[in-house]
Design an enzyme around this catalytic site. Sequence first.
Site, mmCIF file in Angstrom:
data_model
loop_
_atom_site.group_PDB
_atom_site.id
_atom_site.type_symbol
_atom_site.label_atom_id
_atom_site.label_comp_id
_atom_site.label_asym_id
_atom_site.label_seq_id
_atom_site.Cartn_x
_atom_site.Cartn_y
_atom_site.Cartn_z
ATOM 1 N N ASN A 7 0.889 -1.176 0.000
ATOM 2 C CA ASN A 7 0.000 0.000 0.000
ATOM 3 C C ASN A 7 0.922 1.220 0.000
ATOM 4 O OD1 ASN A 7 -1.757 2.056 0.495
ATOM 5 N ND2 ASN A 7 -2.698 1.136 2.313
ATOM 6 N N ARG A 90 -2.628 -1.987 -3.440
ATOM 7 C CA ARG A 90 -3.824 -1.179 -3.228
ATOM 8 C C ARG A 90 -3.736 0.031 -4.151
ATOM 9 N NH1 ARG A 90 -4.905 3.324 1.116
ATOM 10 N NH2 ARG A 90 -7.134 3.611 0.759
ATOM 11 N N HIS A 179 -12.744 2.805 0.454
ATOM 12 C CA HIS A 179 -12.716 1.712 1.438
ATOM 13 C C HIS A 179 -13.412 0.466 0.879
ATOM 14 C CE1 HIS A 179 -12.796 5.025 4.778
ATOM 15 N NE2 HIS A 179 -11.540 4.639 4.579
ATOM 16 N N GLY A 209 -13.071 4.575 10.809
ATOM 17 C CA GLY A 209 -11.675 4.755 11.179
ATOM 18 C C GLY A 209 -11.377 6.236 11.130
ATOM 19 N N ASN A 210 -10.112 6.587 11.021
ATOM 20 C CA ASN A 210 -9.767 7.996 10.878
ATOM 21 C C ASN A 210 -10.482 8.567 9.649
ATOM 22 O OD1 ASN A 210 -8.456 10.287 11.743
ATOM 23 N ND2 ASN A 210 -6.782 9.930 10.304
ATOM 24 N N ARG A 240 -11.630 15.260 8.553
ATOM 25 C CA ARG A 240 -12.420 15.686 7.387
ATOM 26 C C ARG A 240 -13.836 16.053 7.807
ATOM 27 N NH1 ARG A 240 -11.139 10.404 4.174
ATOM 28 N NH2 ARG A 240 -8.882 10.448 4.425
ATOM 29 N N ASP A 282 -8.325 11.679 17.502
ATOM 30 C CA ASP A 282 -8.307 10.297 17.995
ATOM 31 C C ASP A 282 -9.384 10.112 19.063
ATOM 32 O OD1 ASP A 282 -7.601 7.904 19.505
ATOM 33 O OD2 ASP A 282 -5.762 7.933 18.311
ATOM 34 N N GLY A 330 -10.843 1.160 13.007
ATOM 35 C CA GLY A 330 -10.316 1.563 14.321
ATOM 36 C C GLY A 330 -11.386 1.907 15.347
ATOM 37 N N ILE A 331 -12.316 2.780 14.997
ATOM 38 C CA ILE A 331 -13.359 3.189 15.942
ATOM 39 C C ILE A 331 -14.444 2.109 16.012
ATOM 40 C CG2 ILE A 331 -15.091 4.974 16.424
ATOM 41 C CD1 ILE A 331 -13.202 6.791 14.532
ATOM 42 N N GLY A 332 -14.868 1.624 14.857
ATOM 43 C CA GLY A 332 -15.922 0.605 14.810
ATOM 44 C C GLY A 332 -15.561 -0.632 15.610
ATOM 45 N N ASN A 334 -13.086 -0.731 18.104
ATOM 46 C CA ASN A 334 -12.509 -0.497 19.440
ATOM 47 C C ASN A 334 -13.236 0.495 20.326
ATOM 48 O OD1 ASN A 334 -10.026 -2.118 19.085
ATOM 49 N ND2 ASN A 334 -9.654 -0.639 17.457
HETATM 50 P P1 AMP Z 1 -8.113 3.373 11.372
HETATM 51 O O1 AMP Z 1 -8.102 4.559 10.453
HETATM 52 O O2 AMP Z 1 -9.103 2.328 10.992
HETATM 53 O O3 AMP Z 1 -6.741 2.829 11.640
HETATM 54 O O4 AMP Z 1 -8.639 3.943 12.797
HETATM 55 C C1 AMP Z 1 -7.852 4.811 13.570
HETATM 56 C C2 AMP Z 1 -8.727 5.468 14.618
HETATM 57 O O5 AMP Z 1 -9.381 4.488 15.431
HETATM 58 C C3 AMP Z 1 -7.954 6.309 15.616
HETATM 59 O O6 AMP Z 1 -7.707 7.606 15.139
HETATM 60 C C4 AMP Z 1 -8.898 6.332 16.791
HETATM 61 O O7 AMP Z 1 -9.804 7.400 16.645
HETATM 62 C C5 AMP Z 1 -9.663 5.039 16.701
HETATM 63 N N1 AMP Z 1 -9.259 4.078 17.735
HETATM 64 C C6 AMP Z 1 -8.260 3.183 17.697
HETATM 65 N N2 AMP Z 1 -8.186 2.474 18.852
HETATM 66 C C7 AMP Z 1 -9.175 2.940 19.647
HETATM 67 C C8 AMP Z 1 -9.633 2.631 20.967
HETATM 68 N N3 AMP Z 1 -9.059 1.676 21.706
HETATM 69 N N4 AMP Z 1 -10.693 3.330 21.460
HETATM 70 C C9 AMP Z 1 -11.283 4.286 20.707
HETATM 71 N N5 AMP Z 1 -10.896 4.625 19.469
HETATM 72 C C10 AMP Z 1 -9.870 3.969 18.940
#
Ligand code: AMP
Length: 395
Positions: A7, A90, A179, A209-210, A240, A282, A330-332, A334
């Site tokens: 990627n 990718r 995505h 995610g971000n 964004r 974050d 990430g958010i979904g 965690n």
């Molecule tokens: P991604 O772009 O899928 O890698 O997601 C990254 C984002 O996931 C981060 O900027 C966080 O906002 C969120 N994230 C990652 N770990 C956690 C966690 N343990 N609790 C809440 N948000 C998280």
Amino acid sequence: MKVLVINCGSSSLKYQLIDSETEEALATGLCERIGIDGRLVYQPAGCDKIKTDLAMPTHNEAIQFVLDALTNADNGVIKSLDEVGAIGHRIVHGGEKFTKSVVITDEVIAAIEECNDLAPLHNPANLIGVRTCQKLMPGKPNVAVFDTAFHQTMPAKAFTYGLPYEYYEKYAVRRYGFHGTSHDFVSHRAAEIVGKPYEDLKIIVAHLGNGASISAIKDGKCQDTSMGLTPLEGLVMGTRSGDIDPSIMEFIAKKENLDIAGIMNVLNKQSGVQGISQLSSDFRDLEEGANAGNDKAQLAMEVFAYRVAKYIGSYVAALNGVDVIAFTAGIGENAPTIRKMVLGYLGYLGISVNEEENGKRGDELLISTADSKVKVYVIPTNEELAICRATVALV
Ligand code: AMP
């Protein structure tokens, strides 16, 4: 077969070497600060990360260092590059030309270049990765896996903007969505878990995610998605803005004396939950801030969750129902608090949340109760594995 998944961004590059039979990543890592100074991060499975500062004036050196690390006598995971069967790349934007993954030829490269206009930051960087791999591993098949391809099944009513039609005809201005590899992977996994044919299910995937996007799938096809011509549209994201009244651009440009580039910078890099909270993009920081009484952090989370819920509601209308909702990224994956906030709006769909399951982290989870009318899952995405599978299928 062992597949190298690449990627490639403009100054960074993520990679994984995956054994397609076991679907295990043998090694993962990234090259950072390419063209600036250079750092290789290399992690063989089950071992600690190894970080090495190495001069990387171009992607050529970066990829060569990755190949050296993979074959290194001390901590490499393969004896020689002969073991690499194929390389999966990718590619962010395939325009309307690419509706699925393809083996890369000169014609394919030319066709990807024609889409550069639509993703000027990403596509040229992705192609540098392709060309470098062709040079350093001559004769190995390279496969292009597009972020946009999964969404190419959207009907015209979903991808057409309310703009003069000639912009579509002349410049291909339409909704593309991104995505796609993740939406494809997670929706198929959801059907597998539910144990019903993919074609028979109405699925909504929330990739949070971000960067964040939602997709609506019915009859085995993507019917709509929240990102548009570019990844700026739709949900409120890390930095964004997502959907806004387009007139805000002119209004703020005048007030703040900004040109188009300045406005785009604000919308892409200074907005979203970062812009609202003035604290962080974050969600870990936002939750901590909100718990400590930071009102703007709390508001940012509420705006985020409300927008996700509104999109899910609109996609339930678009699909005329929903069987499965899947949270990923990430958010979904965690952030149980955010999932709970989103699902709190959806009781009218007969969704009931299993609080205990929702409180867990990390793996595949069914977070709706047994009597919930809609099944709600957390399904970790794995875009690299999806790229590996697509690559193996073609070579
Ligand atoms: P991604 O772009 O899928 O890698 O997601 C990254 C984002 O996931 C981060 O900027 C966080 O906002 C969120 N994230 C990652 N770990 C956690 C966690 N343990 N609790 C809440 N948000 C998280």
